[in-house]
Design a protein around this motif. Structure first.
Motif, PDB file in Angstrom:
ATOM      1  N   ASP A  83       7.547   1.885   1.757  1.00  0.00           N
ATOM      2  CA  ASP A  83       7.424   1.644   0.434  1.00  0.00           C
ATOM      3  C   ASP A  83       8.152   0.274   0.178  1.00  0.00           C
ATOM      4  OD1 ASP A  83       6.243   3.782   0.098  1.00  0.00           O
ATOM      5  OD2 ASP A  83       7.504   4.791  -1.342  1.00  0.00           O
ATOM      6  N   GLU A 111       6.493  -2.600   1.825  1.00  0.00           N
ATOM      7  CA  GLU A 111       5.184  -3.101   1.295  1.00  0.00           C
ATOM      8  C   GLU A 111       5.579  -4.030   0.319  1.00  0.00           C
ATOM      9  OE1 GLU A 111       2.991   0.182   0.021  1.00  0.00           O
ATOM     10  OE2 GLU A 111       2.234   0.981   2.115  1.00  0.00           O
ATOM     11  N   GLU A 148       6.789  -7.200   1.763  1.00  0.00           N
ATOM     12  CA  GLU A 148       5.302  -8.157   2.149  1.00  0.00           C
ATOM     13  C   GLU A 148       4.550  -8.714   1.276  1.00  0.00           C
ATOM     14  OE1 GLU A 148       3.937  -5.128   4.980  1.00  0.00           O
ATOM     15  OE2 GLU A 148       4.743  -6.272   6.682  1.00  0.00           O
ATOM     16  N   LYS A 149       4.567  -8.016  -0.093  1.00  0.00           N
ATOM     17  CA  LYS A 149       3.748  -8.523  -1.150  1.00  0.00           C
ATOM     18  C   LYS A 149       4.523  -9.669  -1.559  1.00  0.00           C
ATOM     19  CE  LYS A 149       1.714  -6.647  -5.355  1.00  0.00           C
ATOM     20  NZ  LYS A 149       1.851  -5.277  -6.296  1.00  0.00           N
TER      21      LYS A 149
END
Length: 468
Positions: free
Chosen positions: A360, A363, A366-367
């Protein structure tokens, strides 16, 4: 009709697995059969056999075919591939695991004055070297095709506290003066040392130290000694709480009167244990006897010294319990459980939850990075955001590395939990009635004394075989 066609009618070529060998056998045979060596050789080559041809054998078949009419004859041999050797970590300094023993007199008493100086390591000293894996060597099958080989697996340093690895990843160094200690899953650490020159009693009080503790006397009932390295006690341990992230070594024995606990993140080593609770992540290694105690070890409990006696209590081990003698003539209830690994199950649950959290987090990172990359592409990346982008990239690298380690460990544990085939109880001398063997979910009661036996699980039952 040409001779090759005639040969086709009489003989056939077959291959072994991976085409490492080729065999010739007669499909039919009669007196009229005959062929020259050259005809036989070209027949063999027309059947794809091109490497490792055994010319001598072909000559023998051509000159005396009748001797070969039954069964198959090997006529070519390939070169098998050779697997590479795995890399490993070589220790360049003795660690506490090989600690020298104090002088033991004939009457069993121990001269503590004889305890040598500790193997202290100095800051900047080399501790260990990584020996690289060797690549495999490819083989060749009889048709001339290469046979793939398996390369050796590279070893990785398991890095603990106060150690660093050089840039090339070949050597490990100490960053402080201290003693080497191995903690959970073979991590190598260097810890500072705290020495107590006598007993742990009201004079010293409880001890909690971020390194390795060396006690030159006894640890008395009711006291607590905790260390993030090893704990070495050159006397005995009573009903105290002893807890080390590394190993616990007790030169004298542990006589706890069912009080306290001795717990290690690596191994527990001592001469005897009586009425005590002892728990180790890896091994509990005892030379003399374990009496009426509760022992838990992630891997093995071994009581293999001259006496090597286990009587009473509950002994639990992930893989193996071994002793010279188990139980006694009075049929004292002694329970031996192998294949129990509650610690591993708990660790597995924890690792899976850590992995989910980590995925989580990755993610989100990376966003954020995608947004910053878009800004960069339009030239809108200001100083502060530039710093953030560098920081996030380094975080991402670290998290990916952590995830690889978590996945490796999950795989390792799953394999260990599946494999109850290694779970066993080995008795080098005799096991008496009154003993109870539990392997996984199966139980077997020992009714009569048996000599030199092994208990293990076979097709859902606990079987007893002669100890090999």
């Amino acid at each position: 009709m040409s001779m090759t066609l005639a040969l086709e009618d009489y003989i056939d070529i077959t291959f072994s697995e991976h085409k490492l060998h080729a065999y010739l056998h007669f499909v039919k045979y009669d007196e009229s059969f005959g062929c020259t060596f050259e005809q036989l050789e070209s027949f063999v080559r027309s059947h794809e056999v091109r490497f490792g041809v055994l010319t001598k054998v072909l000559q023998e078949i051509a000159s005396n075919p009748v001797a070969f009419k039954q069964g198959a004859t090997m006529i070519a041999e390939g070169k098998p591939s050779v697997s590479g050797e795995d890399g490993y970590i070589r220790m360049l300094i003795k660690s506490g695991e090989q600690e020298q023993r104090p002088l033991e007199h004939e009457d069993g008493t121990v001269d503590l004055k004889q305890v040598k100086n500790l193997d202290n390591i100095l800051k900047g000293q080399r501790i260990a070297q990584r020996i690289p894996a060797r690549p495999g060597i490819a083989g060749i099958d009889v048709t001339g095709e290469p046979l793939k080989s398996k390369d050796g697996k590279e070893a990785r340093f398991k890095i603990g506290k106060n150690v660093v690895v050089d840039q090339d990843g070949n050597f490990m160094y100490a960053t402080i003066d201290g003693l080497i200690a191995r903690t959970d899953r073979e991590k190598i650490n260097v810890f500072p040392v705290y020495e107590v020159n006598g007993d742990v009693d009201y004079r010293t009080g409880n001890i909690d130290f971020v390194g390795t503790i060396v006690i030159r006397g006894n640890v008395l009932t009711g006291f607590t000694v905790k260390a993030s390295g090893d704990i070495r006690v050159y006397g005995g341990v009573e009903g105290a709480l002893i807890e080390a992230l590394g190993s616990v070594e007790v030169t004298g024995g542990i006589i706890a009167g069912n009080k306290g606990l001795v717990k290690a993140g690596h191994n527990v080593k001592c001469s005897f244990i009586q009425e005590a609770n002892v728990s180790a992540f890896n091994d509990v290694l005892v030379t003399q006897s374990i009496l009426h105690s509760h022992i838990r070890a992630g891997k093995q409990v071994a009581c293999n010294g001259t006496k090597g006696l286990i009587v009473g209590g509950i002994i639990q081990a992930g893989e193996r319990v071994s002793a010279r003698t188990i139980g006694n003539t009075m049929s004292t209830a002694t329970v031996l459980e192998v294949g129990v690994q509650p610690d591993l199950r708990n660790e597995l649950t924890q690792l899976r939850s850590n992995l989910r959290t980590s995925i989580d987090g990755l993610e989100k990172t990376e966003k954020a990075l995608r947004l910053l990359d878009q800004l960069a592409s339009t030239g809108q990346l200001t100083g502060e955001k530039l710093g953030l982008r560098i920081k996030l990239n380094s975080t991402k690298k670290q998290v990916v590395q952590e995830q690889t380690e978590i996945r490796d460990r999950i795989f390792e544990i799953e394999k260990m939990l599946e494999d109850t085939t290694t779970a066993r109880v080995d008795v080098f001398n005799v096991i008496y009635g009154g003993s109870k063997i539990v392997i996984g979910r199966n139980t077997r009661f020992v009714k009569d004394a048996s000599k030199r036996v092994t208990f293990r699980l076979s097709e859902g039952d606990i079987v007893m075989n002669a100890y090999q």
